[in-house]
Write a protein that holds these residues in place. Structure first.
Motif, PDB file in Angstrom:
ATOM      1  N   LEU A  16      49.526 -18.754  -0.716  1.00 35.04           N
ATOM      2  CA  LEU A  16      49.047 -17.406  -1.019  1.00 35.04           C
ATOM      3  C   LEU A  16      48.196 -16.853   0.117  1.00 35.04           C
ATOM      4  CD1 LEU A  16      48.199 -17.677  -4.826  1.00 35.04           C
ATOM      5  CD2 LEU A  16      50.239 -16.721  -3.734  1.00 35.04           C
ATOM      6  N   GLY A  17      47.480 -17.731   0.808  1.00 39.03           N
ATOM      7  CA  GLY A  17      46.722 -17.287   1.972  1.00 39.03           C
ATOM      8  C   GLY A  17      47.638 -16.721   3.051  1.00 39.03           C
ATOM      9  N   GLU A  18      48.785 -17.373   3.249  1.00 38.51           N
ATOM     10  CA  GLU A  18      49.766 -16.872   4.213  1.00 38.51           C
ATOM     11  C   GLU A  18      50.345 -15.533   3.752  1.00 38.51           C
ATOM     12  OE1 GLU A  18      52.450 -20.149   4.357  1.00 38.51           O
ATOM     13  OE2 GLU A  18      51.149 -21.380   5.640  1.00 38.51           O
ATOM     14  N   ALA A  19      50.533 -15.394   2.423  1.00 40.97           N
ATOM     15  CA  ALA A  19      51.037 -14.129   1.885  1.00 40.97           C
ATOM     16  C   ALA A  19      50.026 -13.004   2.084  1.00 40.97           C
ATOM     17  CB  ALA A  19      51.367 -14.296   0.399  1.00 40.97           C
ATOM     18  N   VAL A  20      48.747 -13.307   1.902  1.00 38.55           N
ATOM     19  CA  VAL A  20      47.702 -12.303   2.127  1.00 38.55           C
ATOM     20  C   VAL A  20      47.707 -11.861   3.581  1.00 38.55           C
ATOM     21  CG1 VAL A  20      45.199 -11.933   2.234  1.00 38.55           C
ATOM     22  CG2 VAL A  20      46.209 -13.023   0.224  1.00 38.55           C
ATOM     23  N   ASP A  21      47.828 -12.810   4.499  1.00 37.96           N
ATOM     24  CA  ASP A  21      47.841 -12.480   5.925  1.00 37.96           C
ATOM     25  C   ASP A  21      48.963 -11.503   6.257  1.00 37.96           C
ATOM     26  OD1 ASP A  21      45.684 -14.151   6.337  1.00 37.96           O
ATOM     27  OD2 ASP A  21      46.886 -15.840   7.051  1.00 37.96           O
ATOM     28  N   GLN A  22      50.119 -11.707   5.636  1.00 41.66           N
ATOM     29  CA  GLN A  22      51.244 -10.781   5.869  1.00 41.66           C
ATOM     30  C   GLN A  22      51.007  -9.447   5.184  1.00 41.66           C
ATOM     31  OE1 GLN A  22      55.302 -12.426   5.389  1.00 41.66           O
ATOM     32  NE2 GLN A  22      54.315 -14.431   5.135  1.00 41.66           N
ATOM     33  N   ALA A  23      50.423  -9.493   3.997  1.00 41.41           N
ATOM     34  CA  ALA A  23      50.280  -8.277   3.193  1.00 41.41           C
ATOM     35  C   ALA A  23      49.265  -7.299   3.772  1.00 41.41           C
ATOM     36  CB  ALA A  23      49.895  -8.648   1.766  1.00 41.41           C
ATOM     37  N   VAL A  24      48.144  -7.806   4.280  1.00 41.86           N
ATOM     38  CA  VAL A  24      47.078  -6.895   4.717  1.00 41.86           C
ATOM     39  C   VAL A  24      47.480  -6.048   5.920  1.00 41.86           C
ATOM     40  CG1 VAL A  24      45.172  -8.257   3.783  1.00 41.86           C
ATOM     41  CG2 VAL A  24      45.998  -8.740   6.096  1.00 41.86           C
ATOM     42  N   VAL A  25      48.512  -6.461   6.649  1.00 38.87           N
ATOM     43  CA  VAL A  25      48.959  -5.666   7.796  1.00 38.87           C
ATOM     44  C   VAL A  25      50.202  -4.839   7.457  1.00 38.87           C
ATOM     45  CG1 VAL A  25      47.969  -7.243   9.490  1.00 38.87           C
ATOM     46  CG2 VAL A  25      50.320  -7.609   8.700  1.00 38.87           C
ATOM     47  N   SER A  26      50.597  -4.832   6.184  1.00 39.29           N
ATOM     48  CA  SER A  26      51.779  -4.066   5.767  1.00 39.29           C
ATOM     49  C   SER A  26      51.370  -2.673   5.293  1.00 39.29           C
ATOM     50  CB  SER A  26      52.515  -4.799   4.639  1.00 39.29           C
ATOM     51  OG  SER A  26      51.745  -4.783   3.453  1.00 39.29           O
ATOM     52  N   GLU A  27      52.367  -1.845   5.055  1.00 44.16           N
ATOM     53  CA  GLU A  27      52.104  -0.477   4.618  1.00 44.16           C
ATOM     54  C   GLU A  27      51.566  -0.425   3.195  1.00 44.16           C
ATOM     55  OE1 GLU A  27      54.462   3.819   4.283  1.00 44.16           O
ATOM     56  OE2 GLU A  27      55.484   2.037   5.073  1.00 44.16           O
ATOM     57  N   PRO A  46      49.858  -3.103   0.984  1.00 45.16           N
ATOM     58  CA  PRO A  46      49.358  -4.484   0.935  1.00 45.16           C
ATOM     59  C   PRO A  46      49.504  -5.178  -0.423  1.00 45.16           C
ATOM     60  CG  PRO A  46      47.824  -3.083   2.119  1.00 45.16           C
ATOM     61  CD  PRO A  46      48.848  -2.181   1.518  1.00 45.16           C
ATOM     62  N   ILE A  47      49.106  -4.517  -1.492  1.00 43.29           N
ATOM     63  CA  ILE A  47      49.135  -5.182  -2.796  1.00 43.29           C
ATOM     64  C   ILE A  47      50.567  -5.440  -3.241  1.00 43.29           C
ATOM     65  CG2 ILE A  47      48.630  -4.890  -5.250  1.00 43.29           C
ATOM     66  CD1 ILE A  47      45.989  -3.622  -4.457  1.00 43.29           C
ATOM     67  N   ALA A  48      51.443  -4.437  -3.117  1.00 47.56           N
ATOM     68  CA  ALA A  48      52.838  -4.614  -3.512  1.00 47.56           C
ATOM     69  C   ALA A  48      53.509  -5.697  -2.668  1.00 47.56           C
ATOM     70  CB  ALA A  48      53.592  -3.295  -3.385  1.00 47.56           C
ATOM     71  N   THR A  49      53.192  -5.726  -1.379  1.00 45.48           N
ATOM     72  CA  THR A  49      53.768  -6.750  -0.498  1.00 45.48           C
ATOM     73  C   THR A  49      53.307  -8.138  -0.920  1.00 45.48           C
ATOM     74  OG1 THR A  49      53.873  -5.220   1.359  1.00 45.48           O
ATOM     75  CG2 THR A  49      53.922  -7.569   1.882  1.00 45.48           C
ATOM     76  N   PHE A  50      52.005  -8.262  -1.185  1.00 47.76           N
ATOM     77  CA  PHE A  50      51.472  -9.561  -1.599  1.00 47.76           C
ATOM     78  C   PHE A  50      52.117 -10.032  -2.898  1.00 47.76           C
ATOM     79  CE2 PHE A  50      48.452 -11.908  -4.274  1.00 47.76           C
ATOM     80  CZ  PHE A  50      48.329 -13.058  -3.503  1.00 47.76           C
ATOM     81  N   ILE A  51      52.219  -9.147  -3.873  1.00 52.62           N
ATOM     82  CA  ILE A  51      52.794  -9.533  -5.165  1.00 52.62           C
ATOM     83  C   ILE A  51      54.258  -9.922  -5.002  1.00 52.62           C
ATOM     84  CG2 ILE A  51      53.445  -8.662  -7.450  1.00 52.62           C
ATOM     85  CD1 ILE A  51      50.777  -7.077  -7.362  1.00 52.62           C
ATOM     86  N   GLY A  52      54.980  -9.200  -4.165  1.00 52.55           N
ATOM     87  CA  GLY A  52      56.374  -9.559  -3.909  1.00 52.55           C
ATOM     88  C   GLY A  52      56.504 -10.947  -3.316  1.00 52.55           C
ATOM     89  N   LEU A  53      55.625 -11.280  -2.367  1.00 54.19           N
ATOM     90  CA  LEU A  53      55.655 -12.601  -1.738  1.00 54.19           C
ATOM     91  C   LEU A  53      55.182 -13.685  -2.704  1.00 54.19           C
ATOM     92  CD1 LEU A  53      54.142 -11.630   1.734  1.00 54.19           C
ATOM     93  CD2 LEU A  53      56.509 -12.333   1.304  1.00 54.19           C
ATOM     94  N   ALA A  54      54.169 -13.358  -3.508  1.00 53.93           N
ATOM     95  CA  ALA A  54      53.557 -14.353  -4.386  1.00 53.93           C
ATOM     96  C   ALA A  54      54.377 -14.629  -5.639  1.00 53.93           C
ATOM     97  CB  ALA A  54      52.154 -13.894  -4.785  1.00 53.93           C
ATOM     98  N   SER A  55      55.308 -13.743  -5.974  1.00 48.86           N
ATOM     99  CA  SER A  55      56.045 -13.895  -7.231  1.00 48.86           C
ATOM    100  C   SER A  55      57.365 -14.648  -7.075  1.00 48.86           C
ATOM    101  CB  SER A  55      56.308 -12.520  -7.860  1.00 48.86           C
ATOM    102  OG  SER A  55      57.094 -11.716  -7.004  1.00 48.86           O
ATOM    103  N   VAL A  56      57.612 -15.172  -5.884  1.00 45.98           N
ATOM    104  CA  VAL A  56      58.827 -15.962  -5.664  1.00 45.98           C
ATOM    105  C   VAL A  56      58.729 -17.260  -6.458  1.00 45.98           C
ATOM    106  CG1 VAL A  56      60.167 -17.241  -3.946  1.00 45.98           C
ATOM    107  CG2 VAL A  56      59.232 -14.980  -3.383  1.00 45.98           C
ATOM    108  N   VAL A  57      59.829 -17.635  -7.100  1.00 48.90           N
ATOM    109  CA  VAL A  57      59.873 -18.866  -7.903  1.00 48.90           C
ATOM    110  C   VAL A  57      60.923 -19.796  -7.309  1.00 48.90           C
ATOM    111  CG1 VAL A  57      60.343 -19.872 -10.164  1.00 48.90           C
ATOM    112  CG2 VAL A  57      59.136 -17.679  -9.994  1.00 48.90           C
ATOM    113  N   ASP A  58      60.473 -20.963  -6.835  1.00 45.80           N
ATOM    114  CA  ASP A  58      61.399 -21.970  -6.335  1.00 45.80           C
ATOM    115  C   ASP A  58      61.419 -23.163  -7.287  1.00 45.80           C
ATOM    116  OD1 ASP A  58      58.991 -23.243  -5.837  1.00 45.80           O
ATOM    117  OD2 ASP A  58      59.067 -22.948  -3.675  1.00 45.80           O
TER     118      ASP A  58
END
Length: 199
Positions: free
Chosen positions: A74-85, A87-99
């Motif tokens: 999730l820390g890596e997802a935050v790093d990507q999200a904060v520089v996106s257009e 941020p919150i939607a990007t983070f949730i998209g990255l964090a909601s992946v289920v493997d």
């Protein structure tokens, strides 16, 4: 304790944790004995009891190990999200992946939660671990909250983390039962950005 003994103990512990994670995912927390866990790891029960006092303690060690992995991801997802257009939607998209690992851990942790509900001592221990992971997550998403007008702090932030976890775990349970009707992460992606952005 020598470095060699410490290394051997660490390796023993990791093998016990690996064996437990696989066995709990396949057969359930109550579906496998300590002796079976040890046999799977290639040890006697003496090795188990030199590291843990019970299966509950072993689960909580698994919880800690899994939490460290999740916080890193999730820390890596935050790093990507904060520089996106967005941020919150990007983070949730990255964090909601289920493997497959996420699915297996959900099965393990859900069963232990039911065990804890019936066992006050286990419930107290689980609550302490849950509180620690919520605190870690709250610290982790702090940079995201600065991208919104949100002013959530203190007790409210802990309650927000409880709500997010409830949506995540409840949604995951439903999507595992009805994957065609509710794709993984759909509830989070659809509703959490508006909630967090509008606090």
């Amino acid at each position: 304790m020598t470095e060699r003994v410490t290394k051997r103990r660490r390796e023993t512990n990791e093998r016990l944790l690996d064996a437990a994670e696989q066995a709990f995912a396949e057969h359930g927390f109550h579906g496998v004995s300590i002796a079976e866990l040890c046999a799977r790891a290639g040890y006697t029960t003496g090795a188990f009891y030199s590291n843990y006092g019970s299966k509950d303690e072993l689960f909580l060690a698994l919880f800690t190990r899994r939490s460290e992995i999740v916080v890193k991801q999730l820390g890596e997802a935050v790093d990507q999200a904060v520089v996106s257009e967005h941020p919150i939607a990007t983070f949730i998209g990255l964090a909601s992946v289920v493997d497959e690992e996420t699915r297996s851990w959900f099965l393990i942790s859900t069963e232990f939660t039911l065990h804890a509900i019936r066992n006050p001592e286990a419930a107290q221990a689980l609550a302490r671990h849950d509180a620690a992971i919520r605190a870690a997550l709250a610290e982790l998403i702090a940079p995201l909250l600065t991208t919104t007008p949100s002013k959530v702090t203190g007790t409210d932030l802990d309650m927000l983390m409880r709500f997010v976890v409830a949506v995540r775990e409840g949604g995951l349970a439903q999507s595992l039962v009805e994957p065609a009707a509710l794709p993984h992460g759909e509830l989070e992606r659809r509703f959490l950005p508006a909630l967090l952005g509008g606090l």
